[in-house]
Design a protein around this motif. Structure first.
Motif, PDB file in Angstrom:
ATOM      1  N   VAL A 509       0.834  -1.206   0.000  1.00 48.19           N
ATOM      2  CA  VAL A 509       0.000   0.000   0.000  1.00 48.19           C
ATOM      3  C   VAL A 509       0.869   1.257   0.000  1.00 48.19           C
ATOM      4  CG1 VAL A 509      -1.695   1.332   1.300  1.00 48.19           C
ATOM      5  CG2 VAL A 509      -1.954  -1.156   1.073  1.00 48.19           C
ATOM      6  N   GLU A 510       1.894   1.291   0.856  1.00 47.56           N
ATOM      7  CA  GLU A 510       2.761   2.473   0.924  1.00 47.56           C
ATOM      8  C   GLU A 510       3.494   2.706  -0.389  1.00 47.56           C
ATOM      9  OE1 GLU A 510       5.208   1.721   4.316  1.00 47.56           O
ATOM     10  OE2 GLU A 510       3.753   2.588   5.739  1.00 47.56           O
ATOM     11  N   ASP A 511       3.904   1.614  -1.032  1.00 44.55           N
ATOM     12  CA  ASP A 511       4.587   1.751  -2.315  1.00 44.55           C
ATOM     13  C   ASP A 511       3.659   2.348  -3.367  1.00 44.55           C
ATOM     14  OD1 ASP A 511       6.873   1.154  -4.131  1.00 44.55           O
ATOM     15  OD2 ASP A 511       5.399  -0.170  -5.065  1.00 44.55           O
ATOM     16  N   ASN A 512       2.391   1.942  -3.352  1.00 45.65           N
ATOM     17  CA  ASN A 512       1.426   2.485  -4.308  1.00 45.65           C
ATOM     18  C   ASN A 512       1.050   3.928  -3.994  1.00 45.65           C
ATOM     19  OD1 ASN A 512      -0.166   0.521  -6.436  1.00 45.65           O
ATOM     20  ND2 ASN A 512       0.934  -0.626  -4.848  1.00 45.65           N
ATOM     21  N   LEU A 513       0.980   4.277  -2.703  1.00 42.62           N
ATOM     22  CA  LEU A 513       0.658   5.656  -2.337  1.00 42.62           C
ATOM     23  C   LEU A 513       1.755   6.615  -2.763  1.00 42.62           C
ATOM     24  CD1 LEU A 513      -0.902   5.157   1.209  1.00 42.62           C
ATOM     25  CD2 LEU A 513      -2.088   5.966  -0.832  1.00 42.62           C
ATOM     26  N   ASN A 514       2.970   6.117  -2.787  1.00 44.27           N
ATOM     27  CA  ASN A 514       4.098   6.954  -3.208  1.00 44.27           C
ATOM     28  C   ASN A 514       4.247   7.016  -4.723  1.00 44.27           C
ATOM     29  OD1 ASN A 514       4.819   7.507  -0.549  1.00 44.27           O
ATOM     30  ND2 ASN A 514       6.098   5.664  -0.396  1.00 44.27           N
ATOM     31  N   HIS A 515       3.469   6.187  -5.419  1.00 44.56           N
ATOM     32  CA  HIS A 515       3.540   6.154  -6.881  1.00 44.56           C
ATOM     33  C   HIS A 515       2.738   7.323  -7.445  1.00 44.56           C
ATOM     34  CE1 HIS A 515       3.450   4.573 -10.981  1.00 44.56           C
ATOM     35  NE2 HIS A 515       4.355   3.687 -10.604  1.00 44.56           N
ATOM     36  N   LYS A 516       3.262   7.990  -8.438  1.00 45.15           N
ATOM     37  CA  LYS A 516       2.584   9.172  -8.990  1.00 45.15           C
ATOM     38  C   LYS A 516       1.267   8.835  -9.668  1.00 45.15           C
ATOM     39  CE  LYS A 516       6.808  11.871  -9.678  1.00 45.15           C
ATOM     40  NZ  LYS A 516       7.665  12.565 -10.661  1.00 45.15           N
ATOM     41  N   GLU A 517       1.160   7.633 -10.291  1.00 45.79           N
ATOM     42  CA  GLU A 517      -0.068   7.236 -11.004  1.00 45.79           C
ATOM     43  C   GLU A 517      -0.780   6.142 -10.208  1.00 45.79           C
ATOM     44  OE1 GLU A 517       0.928   6.118 -14.946  1.00 45.79           O
ATOM     45  OE2 GLU A 517       1.696   8.102 -15.505  1.00 45.79           O
ATOM     46  N   PHE A 518      -1.475   6.586  -9.184  1.00 49.04           N
ATOM     47  CA  PHE A 518      -2.179   5.649  -8.299  1.00 49.04           C
ATOM     48  C   PHE A 518      -3.384   5.042  -9.029  1.00 49.04           C
ATOM     49  CE2 PHE A 518      -5.388   4.510  -5.237  1.00 49.04           C
ATOM     50  CZ  PHE A 518      -4.680   3.893  -4.211  1.00 49.04           C
ATOM     51  N   GLU A 519      -3.510   3.689  -8.949  1.00 44.50           N
ATOM     52  CA  GLU A 519      -4.648   2.989  -9.555  1.00 44.50           C
ATOM     53  C   GLU A 519      -5.194   1.969  -8.562  1.00 44.50           C
ATOM     54  OE1 GLU A 519      -3.704   1.166 -13.237  1.00 44.50           O
ATOM     55  OE2 GLU A 519      -3.056   3.024 -14.205  1.00 44.50           O
ATOM     56  N   TRP A 520      -6.503   2.040  -8.323  1.00 45.81           N
ATOM     57  CA  TRP A 520      -7.133   1.120  -7.375  1.00 45.81           C
ATOM     58  C   TRP A 520      -6.969  -0.341  -7.806  1.00 45.81           C
ATOM     59  CZ3 TRP A 520      -8.688   2.696  -2.751  1.00 45.81           C
ATOM     60  CH2 TRP A 520      -8.998   4.048  -2.577  1.00 45.81           C
ATOM     61  N   SER A 521      -7.207  -0.630  -9.064  1.00 47.58           N
ATOM     62  CA  SER A 521      -7.139  -2.012  -9.543  1.00 47.58           C
ATOM     63  C   SER A 521      -5.739  -2.590  -9.387  1.00 47.58           C
ATOM     64  CB  SER A 521      -7.585  -2.090 -11.009  1.00 47.58           C
ATOM     65  OG  SER A 521      -6.771  -1.280 -11.815  1.00 47.58           O
ATOM     66  N   ARG A 522      -4.728  -1.749  -9.691  1.00 48.74           N
ATOM     67  CA  ARG A 522      -3.353  -2.238  -9.562  1.00 48.74           C
ATOM     68  C   ARG A 522      -3.003  -2.505  -8.097  1.00 48.74           C
ATOM     69  NH1 ARG A 522       1.046   1.553 -12.042  1.00 48.74           N
ATOM     70  NH2 ARG A 522       0.457   2.829 -10.221  1.00 48.74           N
TER      71      ARG A 522
END
Length: 559
Positions: A509-522
């Protein structure tokens, strides 16, 4: 020259769900409309019916449904069929009465009333064929086969049948008429293959009746008889045996009561004495040696009800010490494990189990000698074995070859295969859409392979749920992660596994929150992948993983 097609929409390479289509030019004749009870791997499925897609595409050409007998494998899918088609239904007196019982219970078809009662003397003329019927012997009265007479010869469908030279008048085969059919050109025969590989021939029903009487007279305690609800022949034998052994009969289950009531009103069941059947509420007024309980399940399957009785959960009768549980029906191969489990439960409850098949080969289906006799009487040019799994169809094909039909004239169909007669020869000409439509509760056809796969996984490895609340605006986790599991591991003994799983979810989750292009499905997929890999490495199991991600803003909350 007529163009003829024969298509199996069910009832081939499987047990039950009989439905066959005969097309003569622009007319479609539907032979039987049955259901199949699910095998073990169809978790949660109530019944299986044919796929009607091909008929829906050609609904204007369907002339009617022609029923051979009143068992569920021939009439059980009729309520679902009539939700889609407004066509007449033809059958004998008892068959139509039982079909109405099924149809009227469905709110969508309860007002349907286009029924036509036929008998062995009926002939119905259509534009391209004349339909007639012949009496057959089965475990229910009023069973018939169907003949479609066309310009190219007759198409004959036996329905379920056997030959029994000592059958009572209500169950006798019209051998003379079958012989007359064979004296004229029979283009193709569709014949019952259910018992084609049996190494033992059937005993007569007279011998079966004697066995039931002997069992009743030599039993001291209560007798609980497990029978398929629509096996009228066996029910008659039970009633006769109870009368001869000075016992009263108590019926459990509304469906069985309805079927017996219909059969009695139509005089298809003869009651030896008026006071033979006693309301189940009065069972405690009689001694054990005076009692016969006749039971079946809500769907006609007695084994499930026996399990309730053995577990002490039946609302009316439970098994106790000294009871004889007499199974007078032959369960299908797919039910063998359930039968064995049920027997164990019965013995633990104090009962004893006896199956009629322990001593006798008693079946409502033709064994090899009967099948060869039918072939010799009908003398078809082409032969199509139906009703049964592939090995039985193949065994029937071999029997047909033994009586002189060349293999090139024998077709073993799969569901949807089109067998076409054109230019003076019959051949496989293609396929139409056909398969299983699964009924689960009120859902019809909304259960597919993916749902069944998930149910199987849930039953084997359980479910693993990961819950976390995030704030995308702040770019951090606000609550959790919290992991919950059911049917996977015992949480109190696997705290390290749960803690490690929480940490994996947190990192993803933290890695995705830090990602510029956040996607729920991913995000959800990465949680599934990471947890699936970790849990398999640790446990060698693959639970169903369900990530639940929520966002603090109520307007953007996601699940």
């Amino acid at each position: 020259m007529s163009n003829i097609k024969i298509i199996s929409l069910g009832g081939v390479r499987e047990n039950g769900k009989n439905m066959y289509v005969v097309e003569v030019e622009d007319e479609i004749f539907v032979l039987d409309c049955g259901l199949m009870y699910p095998e073990t791997e169809l978790l949660g499925i109530d019944i299986v019916i044919p796929d009607f897609s091909y008929l829906e595409e050609n609904r204007d050409r369907v002339t009617g449904v022609f029923l051979t007998h009143g068992h569920e494998d021939a009439i059980g899918a009729l309520p679902y069929f009539l939700q889609k088609f407004d066509v007449p239904v033809f059958g004998t007196e008892l068959t139509i009465a039982l079909a109405k019982l099924f149809v009227e219970k469905d709110s969508q078809t309860s007002k349907f009333d286009d029924y036509h009662v036929i008998d062995e003397n009926t002939e119905i003329e259509f534009g391209n064929a004349v339909l007639s019927f012949f009496r057959t012997t089965h475990t229910i009265p009023d069973s018939v086969g169907v003949t479609l007479k066309t310009d190219e010869g007759s198409i004959v469908y036996t329905g379920d049948f056997k030959f029994d030279q000592s059958a009572t008048p209500a169950y006798q085969t019209d051998l003379a008429k079958i012989s007359d059919i064979g004296k004229n050109k029979v283009l193709a025969l569709l014949s019952d293959s259910s018992d084609a590989e049996s190494p033992v021939e059937n005993v007569s029903d007279l011998r079966v009746a004697e066995e039931v009487v002997d069992t009743f007279r030599n039993t001291e305690g209560r007798i609980i008889v497990a029978s398929v609800a629509s096996n009228i022949l066996r029910i008659q034998q039970v009633l006769d045996a109870a009368y001869k052994s000075w016992r009263k009969v108590f019926i459990t289950g509304k469906q069985l009561e309805e079927i017996v009531d219909i059969a009695m009103k139509l005089k298809k069941i003869n009651l030896p004495s008026e006071d033979l059947i006693v309301p189940i509420e009065d069972i405690d007024k009689y001694k054990d040696e005076e009692i016969v309980v006749l039971e079946t399940g809500t769907t006609g399957e007695p084994i499930k009800t026996l399990r309730k009785m053995a577990a002490g959960k039946h609302p009316q009768v439970n098994i106790k010490e000294g009871d004889l549980i007499y199974i007078v029906t032959s369960p299908s191969v797919s039910m063998e494990v359930n039968v064995a489990t049920t027997e164990n439960m019965i013995y633990r409850a104090g009962g004893v189990v006896k199956q009629i098949s322990d001593n006798l080969k008693a079946s409502g289906h033709a064994t090899p000698n009967d099948l060869k006799l039918m072939l010799n009487l009908i003398k078809p040019t082409y032969f199509i074995p139906v009703m049964g799994e592939y090995r039985r169809l193949a065994a029937h094909a071999k029997l047909a070859h033994e009586v002189g039909i060349p293999f090139k004239n024998i077709f073993i169909p799969g569901k949807g295969d089109v067998i076409e007669y054109k230019n003076d020869r019959m051949h496989m000409s293609g396929q139409v859409e056909a398969g299983n439509t699964m009924v689960d509760g009120i859902g019809i056809g909304d259960i597919g392979n993916i749902v069944l796969r998930d149910r199987k996984l849930l039953s084997e490895d359980g479910i693993f749920v990961a819950v976390v609340t995030i704030s995308r605006k702040k770019g951090k986790i606000m609550s959790g992660p919290e992991v919950m599991t059911r049917g996977f591991v015992y949480v109190k003994e696997n705290t390290d596994l749960i803690a490690a799983s929480n940490e994996i979810v947190r990192e993803v989750v933290e890695d995705n929150l830090n990602h510029k292009e956040f996607e729920w499905s991913r995000l959800k997929q990465e949680i599934r992948d990471a947890l699936s890999k970790f849990l398999f490495e640790q446990t060698r199991r693959r639970p169903v993983i369900l990530p639940i991600i929520m966002e603090t803003s109520s307007r953007n909350r996601r699940k």
